[in-house]
Each structure stands twice: as structure tokens, then as C-alpha cells.
Design an enzyme around this catalytic site. Structure first.
Site, PDB file in Angstrom:
ATOM      1  N   ASN A 116      43.310  52.999  39.849  1.00 33.77           N
ATOM      2  CA  ASN A 116      43.925  52.302  40.983  1.00 33.77           C
ATOM      3  C   ASN A 116      45.436  52.382  40.908  1.00 33.77           C
ATOM      4  O   ASN A 116      46.026  52.422  39.833  1.00 33.77           O
ATOM      5  CB  ASN A 116      43.443  50.848  41.062  1.00 33.77           C
ATOM      6  CG  ASN A 116      44.342  49.885  40.311  1.00 33.77           C
ATOM      7  OD1 ASN A 116      45.354  49.430  40.840  1.00 33.77           O
ATOM      8  ND2 ASN A 116      44.005  49.607  39.053  1.00 33.77           N
ATOM      9  N   PHE A 120      50.117  45.681  43.443  1.00 35.64           N
ATOM     10  CA  PHE A 120      50.245  44.229  43.686  1.00 35.64           C
ATOM     11  C   PHE A 120      50.237  43.861  45.169  1.00 35.64           C
ATOM     12  O   PHE A 120      51.109  43.121  45.647  1.00 35.64           O
ATOM     13  CB  PHE A 120      51.537  43.666  43.058  1.00 35.64           C
ATOM     14  CG  PHE A 120      51.612  43.713  41.568  1.00 35.64           C
ATOM     15  CD1 PHE A 120      50.487  43.892  40.782  1.00 35.64           C
ATOM     16  CD2 PHE A 120      52.841  43.542  40.927  1.00 35.64           C
ATOM     17  CE1 PHE A 120      50.574  43.918  39.387  1.00 35.64           C
ATOM     18  CE2 PHE A 120      52.945  43.560  39.539  1.00 35.64           C
ATOM     19  CZ  PHE A 120      51.808  43.758  38.774  1.00 35.64           C
ATOM     20  N   SER A 185      51.463  46.225  34.372  1.00 38.68           N
ATOM     21  CA  SER A 185      50.834  47.057  35.400  1.00 38.68           C
ATOM     22  C   SER A 185      51.605  48.354  35.513  1.00 38.68           C
ATOM     23  O   SER A 185      52.840  48.344  35.553  1.00 38.68           O
ATOM     24  CB  SER A 185      50.833  46.354  36.758  1.00 38.68           C
ATOM     25  OG  SER A 185      50.509  47.301  37.750  1.00 38.68           O
ATOM     26  N   ASN A 187      51.682  50.232  38.086  1.00 35.72           N
ATOM     27  CA  ASN A 187      51.871  50.604  39.492  1.00 35.72           C
ATOM     28  C   ASN A 187      53.075  49.961  40.169  1.00 35.72           C
ATOM     29  O   ASN A 187      53.269  50.121  41.363  1.00 35.72           O
ATOM     30  CB  ASN A 187      50.598  50.290  40.286  1.00 35.72           C
ATOM     31  CG  ASN A 187      49.414  51.068  39.748  1.00 35.72           C
ATOM     32  OD1 ASN A 187      49.531  52.266  39.511  1.00 35.72           O
ATOM     33  ND2 ASN A 187      48.302  50.391  39.520  1.00 35.72           N
ATOM     34  N   THR A 188      53.847  49.188  39.429  1.00 33.01           N
ATOM     35  CA  THR A 188      55.111  48.668  39.955  1.00 33.01           C
ATOM     36  C   THR A 188      56.212  49.305  39.118  1.00 33.01           C
ATOM     37  O   THR A 188      56.299  49.047  37.917  1.00 33.01           O
ATOM     38  CB  THR A 188      55.159  47.120  39.856  1.00 33.01           C
ATOM     39  OG1 THR A 188      54.149  46.588  40.707  1.00 33.01           O
ATOM     40  CG2 THR A 188      56.514  46.574  40.268  1.00 33.01           C
ATOM     41  N   LYS A 221      50.323  39.584  29.306  1.00 28.28           N
ATOM     42  CA  LYS A 221      49.356  40.692  29.450  1.00 28.28           C
ATOM     43  C   LYS A 221      50.030  42.013  29.144  1.00 28.28           C
ATOM     44  O   LYS A 221      51.038  42.373  29.765  1.00 28.28           O
ATOM     45  CB  LYS A 221      48.767  40.713  30.862  1.00 28.28           C
ATOM     46  CG  LYS A 221      47.675  41.762  31.014  1.00 28.28           C
ATOM     47  CD  LYS A 221      46.764  41.472  32.165  1.00 28.28           C
ATOM     48  CE  LYS A 221      45.677  42.513  32.311  1.00 28.28           C
ATOM     49  NZ  LYS A 221      44.752  42.196  33.401  1.00 28.28           N
ATOM     50  N   ASN A 250      45.750  45.770  29.953  1.00 34.86           N
ATOM     51  CA  ASN A 250      45.796  46.247  31.323  1.00 34.86           C
ATOM     52  C   ASN A 250      45.231  47.685  31.376  1.00 34.86           C
ATOM     53  O   ASN A 250      44.702  48.173  30.381  1.00 34.86           O
ATOM     54  CB  ASN A 250      47.250  46.201  31.817  1.00 34.86           C
ATOM     55  CG  ASN A 250      47.336  45.837  33.290  1.00 34.86           C
ATOM     56  OD1 ASN A 250      46.583  46.383  34.098  1.00 34.86           O
ATOM     57  ND2 ASN A 250      48.227  44.932  33.637  1.00 34.86           N
TER      58      ASN A 250
HETATM   59  C1  LIG Z   1      41.432  47.852  41.116  1.00 29.67           C
HETATM   60  C2  LIG Z   1      42.093  47.109  39.977  1.00 29.67           C
HETATM   61  C3  LIG Z   1      43.147  46.226  40.241  1.00 29.67           C
HETATM   62  C4  LIG Z   1      43.751  45.532  39.191  1.00 29.67           C
HETATM   63  N1  LIG Z   1      44.760  44.659  39.471  1.00 29.67           N
HETATM   64  C5  LIG Z   1      45.337  43.944  38.468  1.00 29.67           C
HETATM   65  C6  LIG Z   1      46.353  43.003  38.743  1.00 29.67           C
HETATM   66  O1  LIG Z   1      46.723  42.761  39.887  1.00 29.67           O
HETATM   67  N2  LIG Z   1      46.904  42.349  37.691  1.00 29.67           N
HETATM   68  C7  LIG Z   1      46.502  42.560  36.394  1.00 29.67           C
HETATM   69  O2  LIG Z   1      47.038  41.915  35.485  1.00 29.67           O
HETATM   70  N3  LIG Z   1      45.525  43.445  36.114  1.00 29.67           N
HETATM   71  C8  LIG Z   1      44.934  44.133  37.111  1.00 29.67           C
HETATM   72  N4  LIG Z   1      43.937  45.022  36.826  1.00 29.67           N
HETATM   73  C9  LIG Z   1      43.548  45.237  35.409  1.00 29.67           C
HETATM   74  C10 LIG Z   1      42.308  44.436  35.028  1.00 29.67           C
HETATM   75  O3  LIG Z   1      42.557  43.048  35.107  1.00 29.67           O
HETATM   76  C11 LIG Z   1      41.847  44.780  33.606  1.00 29.67           C
HETATM   77  O4  LIG Z   1      42.801  44.288  32.691  1.00 29.67           O
HETATM   78  C12 LIG Z   1      41.674  46.274  33.374  1.00 29.67           C
HETATM   79  O5  LIG Z   1      41.101  46.892  34.503  1.00 29.67           O
HETATM   80  C13 LIG Z   1      40.772  46.576  32.155  1.00 29.67           C
HETATM   81  O6  LIG Z   1      39.493  46.002  32.292  1.00 29.67           O
HETATM   82  P1  LIG Z   1      38.213  46.810  32.869  1.00 29.67           P
HETATM   83  O7  LIG Z   1      38.115  48.093  32.121  1.00 29.67           O
HETATM   84  O8  LIG Z   1      37.048  45.881  32.647  1.00 29.67           O
HETATM   85  O9  LIG Z   1      38.482  47.026  34.322  1.00 29.67           O
HETATM   86  C14 LIG Z   1      43.301  45.726  37.851  1.00 29.67           C
HETATM   87  C15 LIG Z   1      42.251  46.609  37.606  1.00 29.67           C
HETATM   88  C16 LIG Z   1      41.641  47.293  38.638  1.00 29.67           C
HETATM   89  C17 LIG Z   1      40.508  48.244  38.332  1.00 29.67           C
END
Ligand SMILES: Cc1cc2nc3c(=O)[nH]c(=O)nc-3n(C[C@H](O)[C@H](O)[C@H](O)COP(=O)(O)O)c2cc1C
Length: 336
Positions: A116, A120, A185, A187-188, A221, A250
Site C-alpha cells: 500500500n 495517511f 510509515s 508513504n509520507t 511505532k 510497520n
Molecule cells: C493498507 C494498509 C494501511 C496501513 N495504514 C497504516 C497506518 O495508517 N498507520 C500505521 O501505523 N500503520 C499502517 N499500516 C501498517 C499496519 O498497521 C501493520 O503494522 C503492518 O501492515 C504489518 O502487519 P500485517 O503484516 O499484519 O499487515 C497499514 C497497513 C496496510 C496493509
């Protein structure tokens, strides 16, 4: 054997593009959040609780919703009714923002992964504070801890990032059992630079001063792409500033496991991230006494237990939930 979600719901959701499926699900859960009979029905299916106390907060079970799924906090009662032991909303930024151009979420089913680059997209701290106030008034506030994850607005220059975090912190802290500072993140642009010791120190000092009158557990985080030296420095700064928890991790920028023809720019989550993030959890637990909230590739009871064995106190689900559905929670709870 496939569970009900995998057999009946996932094929429908996966027939839509990833972001449309996401919005459809969130709208459904938002609807359910306003409808007591549905909430009662979901609650009746909940697994028995496995309580845990951390940061002085009681968690009915140690499995939480990871940040990013409910960025603007529109479905808290439904997440709690599904059985999550805590819910982390956000990332919330000081200003509302649309995020990056679409498409910006990509499924990689063969890799059990997502990429992704949402950036934000969220309703902003003011609107979300009003929404949470209304939820509290409605008496549907969930009976599980709520974490609020905050980050920097894209339009705010990095030098003024602390003002942005401070604004969201002030607006939202009364609704949060803990606040997560998202500095990882991918993406920022520039956000991950806040992991540098000097910048992190400045941010934690400022938020810490603000929290002095009404203390609030702070969680930081972090990225899975940190070197050992970088991690050591972050842990030292977190310890100096009395940080309550580390959320690890993350999404990753390491796409080496992804075939080039499937690759996309953005943060990679799911199975390819699992071992890397578990290794980081283990390293944090070995080097520090700060409790860890682990996320990254939890798809079944084994991968969940792997995080606890590495030293995590709590875990969070995102990509696993997209692929395995809410049954995943029950599957993990049965083995705790
Ligand atoms: C589509 C998507 C959007 C995410 N948005 C955020 C976010 O806004 N803030 C954040 O701290 N982590 C965000 N994450 C990270 C998740 O909270 C998580 O830490 C990360 O995906 C690893 O866990 P997973 O493998 O179970 O997805 C996002 C992950 C995905 C897949």
C-alpha cells in the site's frame, strides 16, 4: 480447510479492487456499529476472554486491530463486537487529507501480502475528535482499550512535524487509552527521518511535557527496515523519555521477495514481512524492558505464538485479517 470467510466472503471482496473492497467492509462495519441487534449477535459469537494488563490498562485479550484499517475511527463498536481485545485507529493527521492518487492498495495473493501507498488518507484530528465524542455520548463506546495512532500531515514540513503531532495529541488524547506516534510509515515523504535519535528525542520531549498533567501511555511505532545500530539508538531515546511501548513493526520497503512483475511502490505487509518483524521483536525484547506490540504477517496461531515467543506482550492484525477474516481471531485465541 478454508473457513467461512475464505470460502464465501473473500471471493466476493477479492472480485472488487482492493480499496473498493476496503471501503465496502468499513461501511458495513460502520452500519453494524449503529445497530445494537447486530452488535449483540456478533458479541454472542465472541471467544472467551483472555485478560492481560499492560501500561496499567486491562485488555480483555491480547489481540488488537492494527492501525490503518479504521483510519478515521468509524466502526469501533463493531471491531469490539468481533472480539478484538483492543482497537488502534488512525493514522490520524492534524489536517484532513486525501492521501496519494489511486490505485494505492495492491493484493498479492500468492505471496499472502499487500502493498500500500495510501499516504495517511483520513478525516483529520478535528472531525475524528467530534466523531469519537458523539460515539461516547451514544453509549456505544467499546468496552476494550482504544489506541489512537497519530502522524504528520503531508503538507506540514518535517521541521514542524512536532507541532502537527502535538495538535493531534491535544485533540485526541481524552479518547485514547494510549497514543501511538507513527514515525515509520514509508508513504509520507521524510516521516521515517523522525526515527533519528535527535528528532525522536525532540518529539518525545514535547509530547512528554504535554502529557505531564494528564499522563497517557505513549507507544512508538517503528519500521522493520532499521539497522541494529539504529534500533539501539531508538530504544535508548525511548527509555530516556519513559515511552510505554514499542509497536513493531510497520510495513517494509524491502520488496526482495516480490517478483518484479508484481511489484509496486509502497509498504509491503503480510507473510513476506513476518520473519523480519519477528526478529526485530526478539531484538527489542533482548535489549530493552519496554513492552512490545507486535504486528507483521500474523496469519494463524503459529505466527501469532511466534510473536509472543519472541517477547511481544500484545499483537495486532491487518493483512492476515484481509486474507483469513475474523475467524483468525478465534483461531489464535483457541491456542493462547
Ligand atoms: C493498507 C494498509 C494501511 C496501513 N495504514 C497504516 C497506518 O495508517 N498507520 C500505521 O501505523 N500503520 C499502517 N499500516 C501498517 C499496519 O498497521 C501493520 O503494522 C503492518 O501492515 C504489518 O502487519 P500485517 O503484516 O499484519 O499487515 C497499514 C497497513 C496496510 C496493509
Amino acid at each position: 480447510m478454508k473457513n467461512g470467510y475464505e470460502r464465501f466472503v473473500r471471493p466476493l471482496l477479492f472480485s472488487l479492487d482492493a480499496e473498493t473492497a476496503h471501503h465496502f467492509t468499513i461501511r458495513l462495519l460502520n452500519g453494524a456499529s449503529h445497530f445494537d441487534p447486530v452488535l449483540r449477535m456478533l458479541k454472542s459469537l465472541q471467544p472467551p476472554s483472555k485478560p492481560k494488563t499492560l501500561f496499567g490498562i486491562n485488555f480483555p485479550n491480547p489481540i488488537g486491530l492494527a492501525a490503518g484499517l479504521d483510519k478515521s475511527g468509524v466502526a469501533l463498536p463493531a471491531w469490539a463486537a468481533l472480539g478484538f481485545g483492543f482497537i488502534e485507529i488512525g493514522t490520524v493527521t492534524a489536517r484532513a487529507q486525501p492521501g496519494n492518487p489511486k490505485p494505492r492498495i495492491f493484493r498479492l495473493p500468492d505471496q499472502q501480502a499487500l502493498i500500500n501507498r495510501l499516504g495517511f488518507n483520513n478525516d483529520g484530528a478535528d472531525v475524528i475528535a467530534h466523531r469519537l465524542a458523539a460515539l461516547r455520548e451514544s453509549r456505544r463506546w467499546p468496552a476494550v482499550p482504544v489506541g489512537i495512532n497519530i502522524g504528520k500531515s503531508r503538507a506540514t514540513p518535517l521541521e514542524r512535524a512536532t507541532d502537527d503531532y502535538l495538535y493531534s495529541f491535544r485533540m485526541l488524547r481524552d479518547f485514547a487509552d494510549y497514543i501511538t506516534l507513527n514515525i515509520s510509515s514509508p508513504n509520507t515523504p521524510g516521516l521515517r527521518e523522525l526515527q533519528e535519535p535527535e528528532k525522536l528525542s525532540e518529539l518525545l520531549d514535547l509530547i512528554g511535557k504535554e502529557a505531564r498533567t494528564a499522563p497517557k501511555p505513549l507507544v512508538v511505532k517503528i519500521s522493520p527496515d532499521l539497522s541494529g545500530t539504529e534500533l539501539k539508538a531508538i530504544l535508548a531515546v525511548c527509555e530516556e523519555n519513559g515511552v510505554s511501548g514499542i509497536a513493531a513493526t510497520n510495513t517494509t520497503l524491502d520488496h526482495s521477495s516480490i517478483p518484479p512483475q508484481l511489484d509496486q511502490a509502497g509498504g509491503l505487509s503480510g507473510a513476506p514481512l513476518r520473519d523480519k518483524s519477528t526478529a526485530l521483536v526478539r531484538e527489542i525484547a533482548a535489549r530493552s524492558t519496554i513492552p512490545v506490540i507486535a504486528s507483521g504477517g500474523i496469519f494463524d496461531a503459529e505466527s501469532a505464538l511466534g510473536k509472543f515467543q519472541a517477547g511481544a506482550q500484545l499483537i495486532q492484525l491487518y493483512t492476515g485479517l484481509v486474507y483469513r477474516g475474523p475467524q483468525l481471531l478465534h483461531e489464535i485465541m483457541d491456542r493462547l
